[in-house]
Design an enzyme around this catalytic site. Structure first.
Site, PDB file in Angstrom:
ATOM      1  N   ASP A  22     -18.540   0.639  -2.005  1.00  8.20           N
ATOM      2  CA  ASP A  22     -17.849   1.903  -1.717  1.00  8.20           C
ATOM      3  C   ASP A  22     -18.153   2.235  -0.258  1.00  8.20           C
ATOM      4  OD1 ASP A  22     -16.856   4.392  -1.366  1.00  8.20           O
ATOM      5  OD2 ASP A  22     -17.904   5.323  -3.058  1.00  8.20           O
ATOM      6  N   ALA A  77      -8.541   1.794   3.654  1.00  9.91           N
ATOM      7  CA  ALA A  77      -7.906   3.081   4.001  1.00  9.91           C
ATOM      8  C   ALA A  77      -7.217   3.608   2.759  1.00  9.91           C
ATOM      9  CB  ALA A  77      -6.860   2.842   5.099  1.00  9.91           C
ATOM     10  N   THR A 118      -3.301   4.718   2.038  1.00 16.53           N
ATOM     11  CA  THR A 118      -1.964   4.770   2.634  1.00 16.53           C
ATOM     12  C   THR A 118      -1.042   5.663   1.798  1.00 16.53           C
ATOM     13  OG1 THR A 118      -1.406   2.772   1.416  1.00 16.53           O
ATOM     14  CG2 THR A 118      -2.115   2.483   3.688  1.00 16.53           C
ATOM     15  N   THR A 143      -1.603   2.811  12.547  1.00 16.78           N
ATOM     16  CA  THR A 143      -0.235   3.041  12.077  1.00 16.78           C
ATOM     17  C   THR A 143       0.646   3.776  13.085  1.00 16.78           C
ATOM     18  OG1 THR A 143       0.996   4.324  10.415  1.00 16.78           O
ATOM     19  CG2 THR A 143      -1.166   5.126  10.944  1.00 16.78           C
ATOM     20  N   ASP A 144       1.956   3.598  12.942  1.00 17.27           N
ATOM     21  CA  ASP A 144       2.913   4.357  13.760  1.00 17.27           C
ATOM     22  C   ASP A 144       2.986   5.820  13.305  1.00 17.27           C
ATOM     23  OD1 ASP A 144       4.077   3.643  11.312  1.00 17.27           O
ATOM     24  OD2 ASP A 144       6.100   3.531  12.142  1.00 17.27           O
ATOM     25  N   TYR A 184      -2.138  12.085   6.714  1.00 17.61           N
ATOM     26  CA  TYR A 184      -2.358  10.637   6.829  1.00 17.61           C
ATOM     27  C   TYR A 184      -2.427  10.235   8.306  1.00 17.61           C
ATOM     28  CZ  TYR A 184      -1.355   5.620   6.874  1.00 17.61           C
ATOM     29  OH  TYR A 184      -1.405   4.264   7.127  1.00 17.61           O
ATOM     30  N   LYS A 230      -5.744   8.920  10.343  1.00 17.23           N
ATOM     31  CA  LYS A 230      -5.725   7.573  10.931  1.00 17.23           C
ATOM     32  C   LYS A 230      -6.007   7.671  12.435  1.00 17.23           C
ATOM     33  CE  LYS A 230      -4.936   4.043   9.471  1.00 17.23           C
ATOM     34  NZ  LYS A 230      -5.898   3.022   8.942  1.00 17.23           N
TER      35      LYS A 230
HETATM   36  N1  LIG Z   1       1.059  -0.217   3.990  1.00 16.03           N
HETATM   37  C1  LIG Z   1       1.710   0.125   5.083  1.00 16.03           C
HETATM   38  O1  LIG Z   1       2.959   0.244   5.086  1.00 16.03           O
HETATM   39  C2  LIG Z   1       0.966   0.355   6.366  1.00 16.03           C
HETATM   40  C3  LIG Z   1       1.696   0.713   7.519  1.00 16.03           C
HETATM   41  C4  LIG Z   1       1.006   0.923   8.712  1.00 16.03           C
HETATM   42  C5  LIG Z   1      -0.362   0.762   8.767  1.00 16.03           C
HETATM   43  N2  LIG Z   1      -1.041   0.418   7.641  1.00 16.03           N
HETATM   44  C6  LIG Z   1      -2.493   0.277   7.730  1.00 16.03           C
HETATM   45  O2  LIG Z   1      -2.845  -1.034   7.343  1.00 16.03           O
HETATM   46  C7  LIG Z   1      -4.117  -1.030   6.693  1.00 16.03           C
HETATM   47  C8  LIG Z   1      -4.005  -1.758   5.365  1.00 16.03           C
HETATM   48  O3  LIG Z   1      -3.085  -1.054   4.544  1.00 16.03           O
HETATM   49  P1  LIG Z   1      -2.678  -1.583   3.091  1.00 16.03           P
HETATM   50  O4  LIG Z   1      -1.268  -1.203   2.874  1.00 16.03           O
HETATM   51  O5  LIG Z   1      -3.099  -3.007   2.934  1.00 16.03           O
HETATM   52  O6  LIG Z   1      -3.593  -0.641   2.191  1.00 16.03           O
HETATM   53  P2  LIG Z   1      -3.791  -0.688   0.602  1.00 16.03           P
HETATM   54  O7  LIG Z   1      -2.952  -1.755  -0.023  1.00 16.03           O
HETATM   55  O8  LIG Z   1      -3.641   0.704   0.104  1.00 16.03           O
HETATM   56  O9  LIG Z   1      -5.298  -1.129   0.443  1.00 16.03           O
HETATM   57  C9  LIG Z   1      -6.345  -0.263   0.733  1.00 16.03           C
HETATM   58  C10 LIG Z   1      -7.642  -1.027   0.621  1.00 16.03           C
HETATM   59  O10 LIG Z   1      -8.705  -0.098   0.882  1.00 16.03           O
HETATM   60  C11 LIG Z   1      -9.718  -0.317  -0.087  1.00 16.03           C
HETATM   61  N3  LIG Z   1     -10.493   0.904  -0.325  1.00 16.03           N
HETATM   62  C12 LIG Z   1     -10.021   2.115  -0.696  1.00 16.03           C
HETATM   63  N4  LIG Z   1     -11.043   2.970  -0.885  1.00 16.03           N
HETATM   64  C13 LIG Z   1     -12.187   2.270  -0.623  1.00 16.03           C
HETATM   65  C14 LIG Z   1     -13.564   2.593  -0.647  1.00 16.03           C
HETATM   66  N5  LIG Z   1     -14.002   3.823  -0.989  1.00 16.03           N
HETATM   67  N6  LIG Z   1     -14.448   1.620  -0.334  1.00 16.03           N
HETATM   68  C15 LIG Z   1     -14.037   0.387  -0.014  1.00 16.03           C
HETATM   69  N7  LIG Z   1     -12.744   0.018   0.045  1.00 16.03           N
HETATM   70  C16 LIG Z   1     -11.828   0.953  -0.261  1.00 16.03           C
HETATM   71  C17 LIG Z   1      -8.972  -0.716  -1.354  1.00 16.03           C
HETATM   72  O11 LIG Z   1      -9.888  -1.390  -2.212  1.00 16.03           O
HETATM   73  P3  LIG Z   1      -9.651  -1.494  -3.822  1.00 16.03           P
HETATM   74  O12 LIG Z   1      -8.185  -1.776  -4.005  1.00 16.03           O
HETATM   75  O13 LIG Z   1     -10.517  -2.665  -4.222  1.00 16.03           O
HETATM   76  O14 LIG Z   1     -10.086  -0.200  -4.418  1.00 16.03           O
HETATM   77  C18 LIG Z   1      -7.895  -1.628  -0.767  1.00 16.03           C
HETATM   78  O15 LIG Z   1      -8.392  -2.938  -0.630  1.00 16.03           O
HETATM   79  C19 LIG Z   1      -4.527   0.440   6.587  1.00 16.03           C
HETATM   80  O16 LIG Z   1      -5.381   0.748   7.640  1.00 16.03           O
HETATM   81  C20 LIG Z   1      -3.227   1.190   6.762  1.00 16.03           C
HETATM   82  O17 LIG Z   1      -3.436   2.477   7.298  1.00 16.03           O
HETATM   83  C21 LIG Z   1      -0.405   0.202   6.451  1.00 16.03           C
END
Ligand SMILES: NC(=O)c1ccc[n+]([C@@H]2O[C@H](COP(=O)([O-])OP(=O)(O)OC[C@H]3O[C@@H](n4cnc5c(N)ncnc54)[C@H](OP(=O)(O)O)[C@@H]3O)[C@@H](O)[C@H]2O)c1
Length: 307
Positions: free
Chosen positions: A60, A84, A86, A125-126, A148, A152
């Site tokens: 965690d 993070a 999202t 992120t954008d 959000y 970020k």
């Molecule tokens: N998705 C988009 O469209 C998007 C767009 C722009 C930027 N981003 C950025 O890209 C990055 C990756 O995004 P994503 O879409 O891959 O996110 P995601 O699918 O929501 O995954 C979030 C990750 O964070 C982990 N997490 C959450 N709470 C936690 C905690 N307390 N301790 C440890 N780990 C924790 C989750 O682990 P568990 O699942 O194991 O709980 C999961 O592996 C982020 O920084 C996001 O802001 C994403």
């Protein structure tokens, strides 16, 4: 030839069970020793041998003591922080949770890494921009519209303020097939169309969507080049959500009348969203040899994973 396991750099990838993390882990396991940090989900079930080569740790990351222990045990020279939340609307209704996940985790990692030699890569992120103009360059002053985006941005500020050797990678609207992680722009459209259901998407919400596999390859190159500062890495096409879903329908042979254009305001979401978000990717085009794939190119590659 070839290097021994011990000479490989040790990289810690947080958020390894997420949409991006699942694609990021396997691109690094050949050339690096990888610790994949997960929280509630895991990667154990993965059939991908490249993923299973990573050492998985549950932690965690909002708990400073657990993070200290994690870093003491693993001693990475590189951290890529993909952990993070999202959930843009969830952040709006629970700003404290948003802060803990989008900024507190960064603080915990950097505090625990204090005095270690470290290269820190933060994914951002954008949504740190207001969405008035779109296709924001790296040096544009941020002005987030929602919790959000604000949290970020605070995460980015912690990285910069710490003085650590760092790279901030901004990206937008990640997409992938459904079994690669959580529901996303592609998987939600494809799954509905496959069942003959209507897809109602905003025609006034713009960005340049990015395929996670393409982003993972680009991040690996950016890390190998040891880039610093801020770089935007996103898809080459600047389009609306409606255009994206229509492109999915066309590419996969679904009737395009199933895709209906609506205004974002009709979705009555908790959080405001930047209407014209998206990123200027000229720096990435000049710096990286990994090409940013068009939707057609990415969809063609995704096709093979859908069968
Ligand atoms: N998705 C988009 O469209 C998007 C767009 C722009 C930027 N981003 C950025 O890209 C990055 C990756 O995004 P994503 O879409 O891959 O996110 P995601 O699918 O929501 O995954 C979030 C990750 O964070 C982990 N997490 C959450 N709470 C936690 C905690 N307390 N301790 C440890 N780990 C924790 C989750 O682990 P568990 O699942 O194991 O709980 C999961 O592996 C982020 O920084 C996001 O802001 C994403």
């Amino acid at each position: 030839m070839g290097s021994s396991t011990n000479s490989k750099k040790h990289i810690l990838i947080t958020g390894a069970s997420g949409l991006l993390g699942r694609r990021l882990v396997p691109v690094f396991t050949n050339d690096y020793n990888v610790t994949a940090v997960v929280f509630q989900n895991d990667l154990q079930e993965s059939a991908d041998e490249d993923i299973r080569r990573a050492r998985e740790k549950k932690c965690d990351l909002t708990d400073a003591r657990q993070v200290e222990q994690l870093l003491a045990e693993t001693d990475p020279s590189i951290i890529i922080n993909c952990a993070a939340t999202t959930d843009v609307d969830g952040c709006e209704s629970d700003p404290e949770m948003a802060y803990k996940l989008n900024c507190g985790i960064v603080e915990n990692l950097l505090n625990a890494a204090d005095n270690r030699e470290l290269y820190f890569v933060q994914i951002s992120t954008d949504y740190i921009f207001s969405g008035g103009e779109g296709q924001y360059a790296e040096d544009t002053t941020p002005n987030p519209l929602n919790v959000y985006g604000r949290t970020k941005l605070q995460g980015e500020e912690v990285v910069v303020g710490s003085g650590v050797d760092a790279l901030i990678i901004r990206t937008c609207a990640l997409y992938d097939c459904g079994h690669a992680g959580k529901t996303n722009l592609f998987s939600s459209t494809y799954d509905r169309l496959k069942h003959g259901e209507i897809v109602r998407v905003a025609s006034d919400l713009y960005c340049n969507p990015m395929w996670t596999v393409n982003l993972a390859d680009s991040i690996k190159e950016a890390v190998s080049l040891h880039l610093n500062g801020v770089i935007n890495i996103a898809g080459p096409e600047y389009i609306s959500r409606y255009d994206f879903s229509s492109a999915v329908a066309r590419h996969f042979g679904f009737p395009d009348y199933l895709v209906e254009a609506i205004k974002l305001s009709e979705l009555a979401r908790a959080a405001n969203r930047p209407l014209k978000a998206g990123l200027d990717i000229s720096l990435a085009l000049r710096t990286l040899s990994t090409r940013q794939l068009t939707l057609t190119e990415a969809f063609t590659r995704i096709e093979s994973e859908l069968v």
